[in-house]
Design an enzyme around this catalytic site. Structure first.
Site, PDB file in Angstrom:
ATOM      1  N   CYS A 270       0.805  -1.231   0.000  1.00  0.00           N
ATOM      2  CA  CYS A 270       0.000   0.000   0.000  1.00  0.00           C
ATOM      3  C   CYS A 270       0.837   1.279   0.000  1.00  0.00           C
ATOM      4  CB  CYS A 270      -0.927  -0.002   1.215  1.00  0.00           C
ATOM      5  SG  CYS A 270      -2.162  -1.294   1.135  1.00  0.00           S
ATOM      6  N   ILE A 271       1.558   1.513   1.094  1.00  0.00           N
ATOM      7  CA  ILE A 271       2.183   2.827   1.295  1.00  0.00           C
ATOM      8  C   ILE A 271       3.193   3.175   0.183  1.00  0.00           C
ATOM      9  CG2 ILE A 271       3.276   4.363   3.003  1.00  0.00           C
ATOM     10  CD1 ILE A 271       0.714   3.197   4.081  1.00  0.00           C
TER      11      ILE A 271
END
Ligand SMILES: NC(=O)c1ccc[n+]([C@@H]2O[C@H](COP(=O)([O-])OP(=O)(O)OC[C@H]3O[C@@H](n4cnc5c(N)ncnc54)[C@H](O)[C@@H]3O)[C@@H](O)[C@H]2O)c1
Length: 430
Positions: A270-271
Site C-alpha cells: 500500500c504505502i
C-alpha cells in the site's frame, strides 16, 4: 425478494473476486455471518487450499476457514461463470504500479471483464482494490454497461476502500469502519447494508470518487509523515541527537502530534504504491503532487542510508562491507508478518550483495527468499552467531531475543529501535 431484503436477511449470495490479504478475510467474515460465499481466484493453489479448509493468510485462522467450508458456506472456484449466480460481487484484485510508476489496472480490467460476461440485472458490484479517483466511474462502469445494463438502475455499483492492516490484533475487519461510495444513492445504500451486516461502522460517501480518494489520502498521509520522520532521523544523526527519544517525548503531547517512526524504507502493497496512483491521476489534470514525490524520494533513499550506516559501523572495527559477513534479522516488510512485498530488506540485501558482502538472514515468517541472483534460506539465531561481522535488525519481529542479539554479535545496526533501552558501544541506531 429484492436485493435489499436478501442482504438484510443474510440470504444474498456473495462472490469475492481475488482471495488474497483483502479478499479472504472478507469472504470468511461474510460466511461466518451466515452468508453463502463463493471466492473466485485465478490461483489454482488458493482455490484448492480454501476448498480443503486451509488458510494461507496469517490473520485468517485456519479453523475459521475449515469451519465455514465444512458448513458449506464458503467455497472457492476459478470458474468465473458462477458470477452469474451471485447477488453481490466484491472485487479485491491487485493494483500494482508499472515500472514507470503508472497504475497497472490490468487485474481490475480482467476481473471486470469476467463480471461483465456474466452480469445480470439486480446484481451489486463493489470494487475494493485501491485505485485512483475516477476508476469506478471511468473504467469499471463503462465496461460493465457495455452489455446494455445501466449502473445504478439495472445493476448497482460502488467503491469501498479496504483498510485491513495485516498483523494488527487491535483492529479487525469487523471493527475497522468502512467507507462506501456508490454511483447513486441506491448503490451506496445497498453496499452500506451489505457491509453493515459484518462491520460495526459503515461511513457513506457521496460518490465513488470521494471513496476512492479517501483511501489515497490515508496512505499518502502515512507516506508523507514517514518521509518527514525519516528525514528528521537523518538530520538528528548528523546533529548527534537520538531521534527515537525525541519522538517518544514529542508523543507525550496529548493533541496535535501523532508519532511516526523512521526505518529502513517503505514496504508492503500500500504505502509505497498508492500515493503514485494519486499523483498519476493528478498529473492528468495538470497538477503536480510535490509532497508525494518528495516523500517517495526520502523514503526510497532509506535502504542506501542503512547500508551507509553499516559501512560506518564496520569502519569502526577497520572492516569494509566487501568481504564482511552481514546477517539480517527480519526481512518481511513489517513486524510479525511474512509479507515480502516491496520489503526494504530486499533493497538492503541487494545493495550489500553488490558491494561484496556475504549475506544471511533470520526470519521465522519468511523461510526462504530469492531476489536478483540471491537465493537465501532463513537460519536460526543460534546458527547465525558464528563468524558474523555485523547484524542488522531490519524488521523488529516479536520473537527475536534482542538482548541475546546484542550479546552475540560484534556489531548491531538497529533500524527499528528494537533495542530501546539497551546501551552498548557496538550498537548503532538509525
Ligand atoms: N494487503 C493489504 O494490506 C491491503 C490493504 C488495503 C488495501 N489493499 C488493496 O486491496 C487490493 C488487493 O490486495 P491484496 O493484498 O489482497 O492482494 P493479493 O495479491 O494478496 O490478492 C489478490 C488476489 O487476486 C487474485 N487475482 C488476480 N487477478 C484475478 C482475476 N482476474 N480474477 C480472480 N482473481 C484474481 C490473485 O490470484 C490473488 O489471490 C489491492 O488493490 C491492494 O492495494 C491491500
Amino acid at each position: 425478494m429484492t436485493l435489499q431484503d436478501k442482504i438484510r436477511e443474510g440470504k444474498a449470495r456473495i462472490g469475492v473476486i481475488g482471495l488474497g490479504y483483502v479478499g479472504l478475510p472478507l469472504a470468511v467474515e461474510f460466511s461466518k455471518k451466515g452468508f453463502d460465499v463463493t471466492g473466485f481466484d485465478v490461483s489454482a493453489s488458493k482455490v484448492s487450499d480454501i476448498n480443503a479448509g486451509r488458510s494461507y493468510i496469517g490473520d485468517v485462522p485456519a479453523p475459521d476457514v475449515a469451519a465455514v467450508v465444512a458448513a458449506g458456506r464458503l467455497r472457492a472456484t476459478g470458474d468465473m461463470s458462477q458470477v452469474a449466480e451471485m447477488d453481490a460481487i466484491d472485487i479485491c484484485v491487485p493494483t500494482p504500479l508499472r515500472k514507470t510508476r503508472d497504475p497497472d489496472l490490468s487485474y481490475v480490467v480482467q476481473a471486470v471483464d469476467s463480471v461483465k460476461a456474466h452480469l445480470r440485472p439486480g446484481q451489486l458490484v463493489i470494487l475494493e482494490s485501491t485505485t485512483y479517483p475516477g476508476t469506478t466511474d471511468e473504467v469499471v462502469r463503462p465496461a460493465l454497461e457495455e452489455k446494455g445494463l445501466k449502473a445504478g438502475v439495472d445493476f448497482y455499483l460502488a467503491f469501498s476502500p479496504e483498510r485491513v492492516d495485516p498483523g494488527n490484533q487491535a483492529y479487525t475487519t469487523r471493527t475497522i469502519p468502512k467507507v462506501v461510495g456508490g454511483v447513486n444513492a441506491l448503490s451506496t445504500r445497498l453496499a452500506a447494508d451489505l457491509y453493515g451486516s459484518i462491520i460495526d461502522t459503515v461511513v457513506p460517501a457521496s460518490s465513488t470518487r470521494v471513496a476512492e480518494m479517501v483511501k489515497l489520502l490515508e496512505n499518502t498521509f502515512r507516506a508523507v509523515n514517514i518521509g518527514l520522520v525519516n528525514e528528521i532521523a537523518l538530520m538528528a544523526h548528523r546533529m548527534n541527537i537520538d531521534v527515537w527519544e525525541v519522538i517518544d517525548a514529542a508523543s507525550t503531547k496529548p493533541f496535535g502530534f501523532m508519532p511516526f517512526y523512521p526505518g529502513p524504507g517503505l514496504g508492503g502493497h500500500c504505502i509505497p504504491i498508492d500515493p503514485y496512483y494519486l499523483s498519476w491521476k493528478a498529473r492528468q489534470s495538470g497538477f503536480e503532487c510535490r509532497f508525494i514525490e518528495l516523500a517517495g524520494h526520502v523514503n526510497g533513499s532509506m535502504p542506501a542510508y542503512v547500508v551507509e550506516r553499516i559501512s560506518e559501523a564496520l569502519n569502526t572495527v577497520k572492516k569494509a562491507i566487501n568481504g564482511s559477513r552481514i546477517h539480517l534479522f527480519g526481512v518481511a516488510y513489517k513486524k510479525d508478518v511474512g509479507d515480502m512485498r516491496e520489503s526494504p530488506a530486499l533493497d538492503v540485501l541487494e545493495l550489500l550483495h553488490g558491494r561484496g558482502a556475504t549475506l544471511s538472514y533470520t526470519d521465522p515468517h519468511v523461510p526462504c527468499l530469492s531476489h536478483v541472483d540471491m537465493k537465501l534460506s532463513s537460519i536460526s539465531e543460534g546458527e547465525a552467531a558464528g563468524g558474523i561481522d555485523c547484524a542488522v535488525i531490519c524488521t523488529n519481529h516479536s520473537v527475536f531475543d534482542y538482548p541475546e542479539i546484542v550479546a552475540r554479535f560484534p556489531l548491531v545496526i538497529d533500524t527499528r529501535n528494537a533495542l530501546k533501552g539497551i546501551q552498548a558501544g557496538h550498537v548503532f541506531r538509525l
